[in-house]
Design an enzyme around this catalytic site. Structure first.
Site, PDB file in Angstrom:
ATOM      1  N   ARG A 139      41.919  34.441  44.468  1.00  0.00           N
ATOM      2  CA  ARG A 139      40.852  34.737  43.514  1.00  0.00           C
ATOM      3  C   ARG A 139      39.576  35.262  44.156  1.00  0.00           C
ATOM      4  NH1 ARG A 139      44.361  31.247  41.718  1.00  0.00           N
ATOM      5  NH2 ARG A 139      44.224  30.435  43.821  1.00  0.00           N
ATOM      6  N   THR A 140      39.113  34.575  45.176  1.00  0.00           N
ATOM      7  CA  THR A 140      37.821  34.947  45.756  1.00  0.00           C
ATOM      8  C   THR A 140      37.910  36.342  46.372  1.00  0.00           C
ATOM      9  OG1 THR A 140      37.545  32.605  46.237  1.00  0.00           O
ATOM     10  CG2 THR A 140      35.938  34.090  47.209  1.00  0.00           C
TER      11      THR A 140
END
Ligand code: NCD
Length: 320
Positions: A62-63
């Site tokens: 995600r990041t």
């Protein structure tokens, strides 16, 4: 806001840099605009000509994807490198300061986004970087942009950032997201309360509990989730961080603790009707999949907040 923006040309290393509600409100106002533009497929490229370098020394889904997409949606060039620990000259013994200076030179980056297993990695990088550094997760200590996206999710779903009982569950010792979020909650609301739920082996570091208390927050600690779940406004689940047990040769302890708290459908039923369930993800068994369809489960939309908040942050840092 222009050059008076508190993020303008500054590294963003720690959530402690957020010291006022206004700072958060200004950033979230920008994030809302980003949301609108992404939803309407509006082309908005204020960072045309800028370059964002993204260096990840630890796994990420995600990041990494949201930072690189945030930069590209704003029109910036990106050099996004995953697996730095394995594929860069780090494996030949290069130091972080040298890598940071090299990446600056080879890319002409205007900002460097860094995820690294060392607690002080972002500070070290910022010291040697000619351009701002953004901490995308540093060791066991900090994950400030996650805290911002978590709070944005809370604000969007509950309509407030104060008077919240946030129950954080799982690995309070090694987990970094809860540490940044708990501190941020003290800045945006005087009446926020946090309860940490963890086995004795994974309790919140004493220094953090002291710091939160010093900031005026009501902090509670327990090993029993059932005791507090019904009073939670936000139930923030986390995974037990296997990698740190491996590093410490304590894999047996990990196996024993990993599923100490599982959010089951039965447990969710005990929650307030208007509460929300969050998780920074990845989940590895601590939330039953049947919970996903519960209206209170917000851990998937939570990820999308990351795109909007990171767009807002990159724009604030580079353009004010
Ligand atoms: C978290 C992290 O890296 O600290 N993941 C994320 O960025 N969403 C949480 C975790 O890995 O457990």
């Amino acid at each position: 806001m222009g050059k008076t923006d508190s993020f303008y040309q500054q590294s963003f290393i720690s959530i402690d840099q957020i010291q006022s509600l206004t700072q958060v409100e200004d950033l979230f106002a920008k994030a809302e605009l980003m949301k609108e533009m992404v939803e309407n497929k509006t082309v908005y490229e204020p960072l045309l000509g800028y370059c964002v370098a993204i260096l990840f020394y630890q796994p990420s889904t995600r990041t990494f994807s949201s930072f690189s997409t945030a930069a590209r949606r704003l029109g910036a060039y990106t050099t996004a490198i995953h697996g730095m620990e394995e594929y860069s000259s780090v494996s030949k013994g290069e130091t972080l300061p040298d890598t940071i200076r090299s990446i600056y030179q080879t890319t002409g980056a205007d900002v460097i986004v860094l995820r690294h297993p060392d607690d002080d990695s972002s500070e070290v990088a910022a010291k040697f970087s000619p351009v701002p550094v953004v901490n995308a997760g540093s060791g066991k200590r900090e994950h400030p942009t996650q805290a911002l996206l978590d709070l944005f999710t809370i604000q969007q779903n509950l309509g407030r950032m104060d008077n919240l009982h946030v129950v954080m569950v799982g690995d309070m010792l090694y987990g970094r997201t809860i540490k940044s979020l708990a501190k941020l909650l003290t800045v945006v609301g005087k009446k926020n309360k946090v309860t940490f739920v963890a086995p004795d082996e994974l309790k919140t570091p004493k220094a953090l509990v002291l710091e939160l208390t010093k900031r005026g927050m009501k902090v509670q600690e327990t090993t029993d989730l059932t005791e507090v779940i019904s009073s939670a406004d936000v139930l923030y689940m986390t995974r037990v961080q296997k990698e740190w047990f491996e590093a410490a040769n304590k894999i047996d302890e990990y196996e024993r603790l990993k599923l100490k708290y599982i959010l089951t459908q039965k447990l969710v039923k005990q929650m307030k009707k208007d509460a929300i369930v969050m998780h920074p993800l990845p989940r590895v068994g601590e939330i039953e999949e049947v919970v996903d369809i519960d209206i209170r489960a917000k851990y998937f939309v939570q990820m999308r907040s990351g795109l909007y908040v990171r767009m807002a942050l990159l724009e604030s840092i580079l353009l004010g």
